[in-house]
Design a protein around this motif. Structure first.
Motif, PDB file in Angstrom:
ATOM      1  N   LEU A 295      59.596  49.019  45.155  1.00  0.00           N
ATOM      2  CA  LEU A 295      61.016  48.962  45.485  1.00  0.00           C
ATOM      3  C   LEU A 295      61.609  47.663  44.955  1.00  0.00           C
ATOM      4  N   SER A 296      62.920  47.668  44.764  1.00  0.00           N
ATOM      5  CA  SER A 296      63.560  46.485  44.186  1.00  0.00           C
ATOM      6  C   SER A 296      63.544  45.324  45.176  1.00  0.00           C
ATOM      7  N   GLU A 297      63.548  44.136  44.627  1.00  0.00           N
ATOM      8  CA  GLU A 297      63.609  42.936  45.481  1.00  0.00           C
ATOM      9  C   GLU A 297      64.930  42.890  46.242  1.00  0.00           C
ATOM     10  N   ALA A 298      65.993  43.422  45.623  1.00  0.00           N
ATOM     11  CA  ALA A 298      67.303  43.425  46.290  1.00  0.00           C
ATOM     12  C   ALA A 298      67.253  44.237  47.580  1.00  0.00           C
ATOM     13  N   LEU A 299      66.567  45.389  47.537  1.00  0.00           N
ATOM     14  CA  LEU A 299      66.456  46.203  48.751  1.00  0.00           C
ATOM     15  C   LEU A 299      65.582  45.505  49.782  1.00  0.00           C
ATOM     16  N   LYS A 300      64.487  44.934  49.329  1.00  0.00           N
ATOM     17  CA  LYS A 300      63.586  44.256  50.275  1.00  0.00           C
ATOM     18  C   LYS A 300      64.266  43.061  50.940  1.00  0.00           C
ATOM     19  N   ARG A 301      65.127  42.375  50.205  1.00  0.00           N
ATOM     20  CA  ARG A 301      65.821  41.227  50.785  1.00  0.00           C
ATOM     21  C   ARG A 301      66.689  41.618  51.958  1.00  0.00           C
ATOM     22  N   ARG A 302      67.165  42.829  51.949  1.00  0.00           N
ATOM     23  CA  ARG A 302      68.052  43.282  53.026  1.00  0.00           C
ATOM     24  C   ARG A 302      67.294  43.775  54.251  1.00  0.00           C
ATOM     25  N   CYS A 303      65.980  43.792  54.152  1.00  0.00           N
ATOM     26  CA  CYS A 303      65.178  44.405  55.225  1.00  0.00           C
ATOM     27  C   CYS A 303      64.162  43.425  55.814  1.00  0.00           C
ATOM     28  N   LEU A 304      63.796  43.671  57.054  1.00  0.00           N
ATOM     29  CA  LEU A 304      62.556  43.124  57.580  1.00  0.00           C
ATOM     30  C   LEU A 304      61.437  43.999  57.032  1.00  0.00           C
ATOM     31  N   TYR A 305      60.266  43.445  56.940  1.00  0.00           N
ATOM     32  CA  TYR A 305      59.166  44.184  56.293  1.00  0.00           C
ATOM     33  C   TYR A 305      57.942  44.202  57.192  1.00  0.00           C
ATOM     34  N   LEU A 306      57.321  45.374  57.267  1.00  0.00           N
ATOM     35  CA  LEU A 306      56.077  45.482  58.036  1.00  0.00           C
ATOM     36  C   LEU A 306      55.158  46.445  57.312  1.00  0.00           C
ATOM     37  N   TYR A 307      53.936  46.021  57.079  1.00  0.00           N
ATOM     38  CA  TYR A 307      52.942  46.909  56.461  1.00  0.00           C
ATOM     39  C   TYR A 307      52.103  47.532  57.569  1.00  0.00           C
TER      40      TYR A 307
ATOM     41  N   ASP B  32      65.455  57.974  43.188  1.00  0.00           N
ATOM     42  CA  ASP B  32      65.733  57.310  41.922  1.00  0.00           C
ATOM     43  C   ASP B  32      66.385  55.952  42.198  1.00  0.00           C
ATOM     44  N   VAL B  33      66.417  55.141  41.172  1.00  0.00           N
ATOM     45  CA  VAL B  33      66.992  53.806  41.302  1.00  0.00           C
ATOM     46  C   VAL B  33      68.464  53.878  41.706  1.00  0.00           C
ATOM     47  N   GLU B  34      69.179  54.926  41.239  1.00  0.00           N
ATOM     48  CA  GLU B  34      70.600  55.046  41.557  1.00  0.00           C
ATOM     49  C   GLU B  34      70.821  55.170  43.070  1.00  0.00           C
ATOM     50  N   VAL B  35      69.979  55.910  43.740  1.00  0.00           N
ATOM     51  CA  VAL B  35      70.121  56.054  45.186  1.00  0.00           C
ATOM     52  C   VAL B  35      69.784  54.743  45.879  1.00  0.00           C
ATOM     53  N   GLU B  36      68.820  54.029  45.332  1.00  0.00           N
ATOM     54  CA  GLU B  36      68.498  52.717  45.896  1.00  0.00           C
ATOM     55  C   GLU B  36      69.719  51.802  45.816  1.00  0.00           C
ATOM     56  N   GLY B  37      70.461  51.906  44.713  1.00  0.00           N
ATOM     57  CA  GLY B  37      71.688  51.126  44.590  1.00  0.00           C
ATOM     58  C   GLY B  37      72.714  51.506  45.641  1.00  0.00           C
ATOM     59  N   LEU B  38      72.808  52.797  45.942  1.00  0.00           N
ATOM     60  CA  LEU B  38      73.716  53.257  46.989  1.00  0.00           C
ATOM     61  C   LEU B  38      73.309  52.681  48.347  1.00  0.00           C
ATOM     62  N   LEU B  39      72.005  52.650  48.597  1.00  0.00           N
ATOM     63  CA  LEU B  39      71.525  52.114  49.863  1.00  0.00           C
ATOM     64  C   LEU B  39      71.854  50.625  49.995  1.00  0.00           C
ATOM     65  N   LEU B  40      71.805  49.902  48.879  1.00  0.00           N
ATOM     66  CA  LEU B  40      72.134  48.477  48.930  1.00  0.00           C
ATOM     67  C   LEU B  40      73.530  48.277  49.493  1.00  0.00           C
ATOM     68  N   GLU B  41      74.459  49.103  49.022  1.00  0.00           N
ATOM     69  CA  GLU B  41      75.847  48.978  49.470  1.00  0.00           C
ATOM     70  C   GLU B  41      75.978  49.348  50.946  1.00  0.00           C
ATOM     71  N   VAL B  42      75.345  50.437  51.327  1.00  0.00           N
ATOM     72  CA  VAL B  42      75.492  50.910  52.707  1.00  0.00           C
ATOM     73  C   VAL B  42      74.818  49.965  53.687  1.00  0.00           C
ATOM     74  N   LEU B  43      73.611  49.493  53.348  1.00  0.00           N
ATOM     75  CA  LEU B  43      72.846  48.677  54.275  1.00  0.00           C
ATOM     76  C   LEU B  43      73.293  47.218  54.309  1.00  0.00           C
ATOM     77  N   SER B  44      74.099  46.815  53.355  1.00  0.00           N
ATOM     78  CA  SER B  44      74.583  45.432  53.368  1.00  0.00           C
ATOM     79  C   SER B  44      75.678  45.243  54.401  1.00  0.00           C
ATOM     80  N   ASP B  45      76.662  46.116  54.376  1.00  0.00           N
ATOM     81  CA  ASP B  45      77.844  45.946  55.224  1.00  0.00           C
ATOM     82  C   ASP B  45      78.008  47.065  56.242  1.00  0.00           C
ATOM     83  N   PHE B  46      77.147  48.064  56.183  1.00  0.00           N
ATOM     84  CA  PHE B  46      77.248  49.209  57.077  1.00  0.00           C
ATOM     85  C   PHE B  46      78.660  49.788  57.044  1.00  0.00           C
ATOM     86  N   GLN B  47      79.100  50.026  55.845  1.00  0.00           N
ATOM     87  CA  GLN B  47      80.386  50.664  55.636  1.00  0.00           C
ATOM     88  C   GLN B  47      80.328  51.493  54.355  1.00  0.00           C
ATOM     89  N   VAL B  48      81.213  52.469  54.282  1.00  0.00           N
ATOM     90  CA  VAL B  48      81.267  53.366  53.130  1.00  0.00           C
ATOM     91  C   VAL B  48      82.727  53.488  52.699  1.00  0.00           C
TER      92      VAL B  48
END
Length: 292
Positions: free
Chosen positions: A179-191, A137-153
């Motif tokens: 997926l949200s653009e915010a999540l993609k911005r935090r990642c490298l992307y490969l198809y 769900d989108v809520e978990v994606e929001g959680l990932l944004l926080e974790v993957l940005s700073d690698f802290q909880v």
């Protein structure tokens, strides 16, 4: 930690661990480690996205921690939760005041660490696989944004926990939803798409070296034809490898129509797909059905 010294080193290391990558995949694998950014792998099911993360772990000697995503996944299953039963038992067994008991039960002893927190706390190199992130769900994606940005909880009762070793993060997606653009911005992307016939033959013969070159070529040709059909589920690379092992077990030395017909269930798992394939490939089972 240096995950891979260079793209060519990544190509060699992944190959040694059983994953035959192309140059683009090897280069992205190197960059994900070099710049410390999560890697988002997108593509159809069965092209080797999950296997890529496993191969990185094998190639680097890191431990693999997997968060399997699904609809309904919540923070408690992804990050952490408190062991309420154990907390209750401690309170019942203690004569301490509530203030003292509260400090005691909200301590590390009562914390149940889930994949995201476990990966952050590990003191040794870790590959964190967040598999099928498009199912959350989108809520978990929001959680990932926080974790993957700073690698802290941040745990309110314990404070902020920062990663000792920044994990090598691989997210996979079958593109079931955007997926949200915010999540993609935090990642490298490969198809990742299905490999060419020649590359798939190399993958199969590396996994099943007993398979003759003749049968391997026949197999990838049939699999390529099947993937061109509008099936519910196209054959994955892993299923191609399973098919090769099946042919070895049955001592089949030529993948003729009868051999395909009797073993098709290894790669096609829906009756409608098998019927479609039998019709398109004009297999014996299709002719017998027509006679009935």
């Amino acid at each position: 930690m240096t995950w891979f010294e260079s793209p060519s080193a990544a190509l060699t290391a992944l190959g040694s661990s059983g994953y035959l990558a192309d140059q683009a995949t090897a280069t992205t694998a190197f960059l994900a480690g070099a710049v410390g950014k999560p890697l988002l792998l997108e593509g159809p099911a069965g092209v080797g996205k999950t296997e890529f993360a496993k191969a990185v772990a094998r190639a680097t000697g890191a431990e693999l921690i997997r968060l399997q995503c699904y609809e309904g996944l919540d923070e408690a299953r992804a990050l952490y939760e408190w062991n309420y039963k154990k907390q209750l038992l401690r309170i019942q067994a203690s004569d301490a005041s509530w203030d003292d008991a509260r400090d005691d039960i909200f301590s590390d002893e009562f914390l149940l660490s889930r994949p995201l927190l476990t990966a952050i706390r590990r003191p040794t190199p870790t590959v964190l696989l967040i598999d099928e992130v498009d199912k959350t769900d989108v809520e978990v994606e929001g959680l990932l944004l926080e974790v993957l940005s700073d690698f802290q909880v941040t745990i309110p009762e314990l404070g902020t926990i920062e990663a000792v070793h920044r994990p090598y993060v691989v997210l996979t997606s079958n593109a079931a939803r955007e997926l949200s653009e915010a999540l993609k911005r935090r990642c490298l992307y490969l198809y990742l798409d299905y490999p060419s016939a020649e590359r798939e033959r190399e993958i199969i013969t590396s996994q099943v070296p007993e398979l003759s070159d003749k049968v391997a070529r026949q197999l990838v040709t049939v699999v390529a034809r099947l993937r061109e059909l509008e099936l519910k589920k196209s054959p994955s690379i892993a299923e191609s490898v399973d098919w090769a092992r099946t042919l070895i077990a049955l001592q089949i030395r030529s993948l003729d129509d009868e051999a395909i017909d009797t073993t098709l269930g290894v790669v096609l798992k829906h009756a409608s797909d098998q019927d479609r394939a039998a019709r398109e490939l004009r297999l014996p089972s299709h002719d017998s059905r027509k006679r009935r």
